[in-house]
Write a protein that holds these residues in place. Structure first.
Motif, short mmCIF file in Angstrom:
data_model
loop_
_atom_site.label_atom_id
_atom_site.label_comp_id
_atom_site.label_asym_id
_atom_site.label_seq_id
_atom_site.Cartn_x
_atom_site.Cartn_y
_atom_site.Cartn_z
N UNK A 120 -42.69 88.56 -16.52
CA UNK A 120 -41.52 88.81 -17.36
C UNK A 120 -40.75 87.56 -17.72
N UNK A 121 -41.40 86.39 -17.73
CA UNK A 121 -40.73 85.16 -18.11
C UNK A 121 -40.69 85.02 -19.63
N UNK A 122 -39.52 84.70 -20.17
CA UNK A 122 -39.42 84.40 -21.60
C UNK A 122 -40.00 83.01 -21.83
N UNK A 123 -40.38 82.75 -23.08
CA UNK A 123 -40.98 81.45 -23.40
C UNK A 123 -40.07 80.30 -23.02
N UNK A 124 -38.76 80.47 -23.20
CA UNK A 124 -37.83 79.38 -22.95
C UNK A 124 -37.39 79.30 -21.50
N UNK A 125 -37.69 80.35 -20.73
CA UNK A 125 -37.20 80.40 -19.35
C UNK A 125 -38.00 79.47 -18.45
N UNK A 126 -37.33 78.79 -17.59
CA UNK A 126 -37.99 77.89 -16.65
C UNK A 126 -38.61 78.72 -15.54
N UNK A 127 -39.88 78.51 -15.31
CA UNK A 127 -40.57 79.25 -14.25
C UNK A 127 -40.10 78.77 -12.89
N UNK A 128 -39.81 79.69 -11.96
CA UNK A 128 -39.37 79.26 -10.63
C UNK A 128 -40.47 78.49 -9.91
N UNK A 129 -40.07 77.71 -8.94
CA UNK A 129 -41.05 76.93 -8.18
C UNK A 129 -41.97 77.82 -7.38
N UNK A 130 -43.11 77.26 -6.97
CA UNK A 130 -44.11 78.04 -6.26
C UNK A 130 -43.56 78.66 -4.98
N UNK A 131 -42.61 77.97 -4.34
CA UNK A 131 -42.08 78.48 -3.08
C UNK A 131 -41.36 79.81 -3.25
N UNK A 132 -40.92 80.11 -4.49
CA UNK A 132 -40.19 81.35 -4.72
C UNK A 132 -41.12 82.50 -5.09
N UNK A 133 -42.40 82.23 -5.29
CA UNK A 133 -43.30 83.24 -5.83
C UNK A 133 -44.15 83.96 -4.79
#
Length: 270
Positions: A120-133
């Protein structure tokens, strides 16, 4: 005319099946029809054959294929997959070369786009770091050490299964020569080609089994701890059900832990 006939343009098999394969083919009209639609050299294992016998034949075919220029793949006799072949034939629009030509340039870019969409990430949204996933998983890692696409889960014996000699020395092209997908969250054939090429070039992954809803690949070595979360993300992007329905915890962490000890990659689409 089989799918191979379309790419060759002559409607004929590239090679004749062995005498043993011809005898075995008589045991099942479904397996024989599937083999004829594809037009590749084959051997049929009757239902009840042991896992060890099937895999010994597969390994022998791998060695021979490296010398003769083909890639073996195991395909269970599957009426749904046969129906898919029929659809492709009826549409008269599918060719192996066409699927290869339409493959995206970057399988990695395709997986990244799928991951962002599913999360559900928008194109402009910064993806969270791997530690959060990855999520939390403290259970025992599950080692995937057996191919299951051609197995009867009740007795552990194999279903009736085709061992196909796919006429390419590029393993990632197998998914175009034995096509499936393009429904629900299952990627289209051309997208599978790009992903399989990326994984082969980066991890040495090779498709071993294909059914209408399962593909299993093998890698020379399990991925490293440093790579495992990123690869788990890619597996999730390829098939979200690898996380949602094939784990106890529903986390990427459970998948990444498994990848660190497994030489078999399992993909299933509901």
């Amino acid at each position: 005319m089989g799918i191979l006939g379309k790419i060759l343009g002559n409607g004929e098999k590239d090679d004749a099946p062995t005498e043993a394969a011809t005898e075995a083919a008589a045991e099942s009209s479904l397996a024989k029809r599937m083999a004829d639609k594809l037009g590749y050299p084959y051997k049929i294992f009757p239902a009840g054959t042991s896992y060890e016998e099937v895999m010994a034949a597969y390994e022998e075919a791998v060695d021979r294929g490296q010398k003769e220029g083909f890639t073996p793949v195991l395909v269970p006799a599957d009426s749904v997959l046969e129906e898919y072949f029929d659809i492709l034939e009826d549409e008269d629009s599918y060719t192996v070369q066409g699927a290869l030509d339409k493959a995206p340039e970057s399988g990695k870019a395709f997986l990244d786009a799928c991951f962002r969409e599913y999360m559900g990430y928008d194109d402009e949204e910064v993806e969270p770091g791997l530690d959060e996933i990855p999520g939390e998983y403290d259970g025992e890692p599950s080692c995937v050490d057996e191919y299951t696409a051609f197995l009867n889960f009740e007795n552990g014996k194999c279903l009736e299964t085709l061992l196909l000699q796919v006429p390419t020395d590029k393993p990632w092209e197998v998914v175009a020569y034995v096509p499936f997908g393009g429904w629900n969250d299952c990627p289209a054939v051309e997208d599978m080609v790009a992903v399989c090429k990326y994984w082969h070039e980066k991890y040495g992954a090779i498709p071993v089994t294909i059914s209408h809803d399962v593909m299993e690949m093998r890698v020379p070595n399990p991925v490293s701890k440093e790579e495992s979360v990123e690869v788990a993300k890619e597996h999730f992007a390829f098939t979200p059900d690898r996380v949602y329905q094939c784990t106890e915890s529903g986390t990427l962490k459970e998948v990444s832990d498994s990848l660190e000890i497994s030489k078999i990659w399992y993909f299933w689409w509901d």
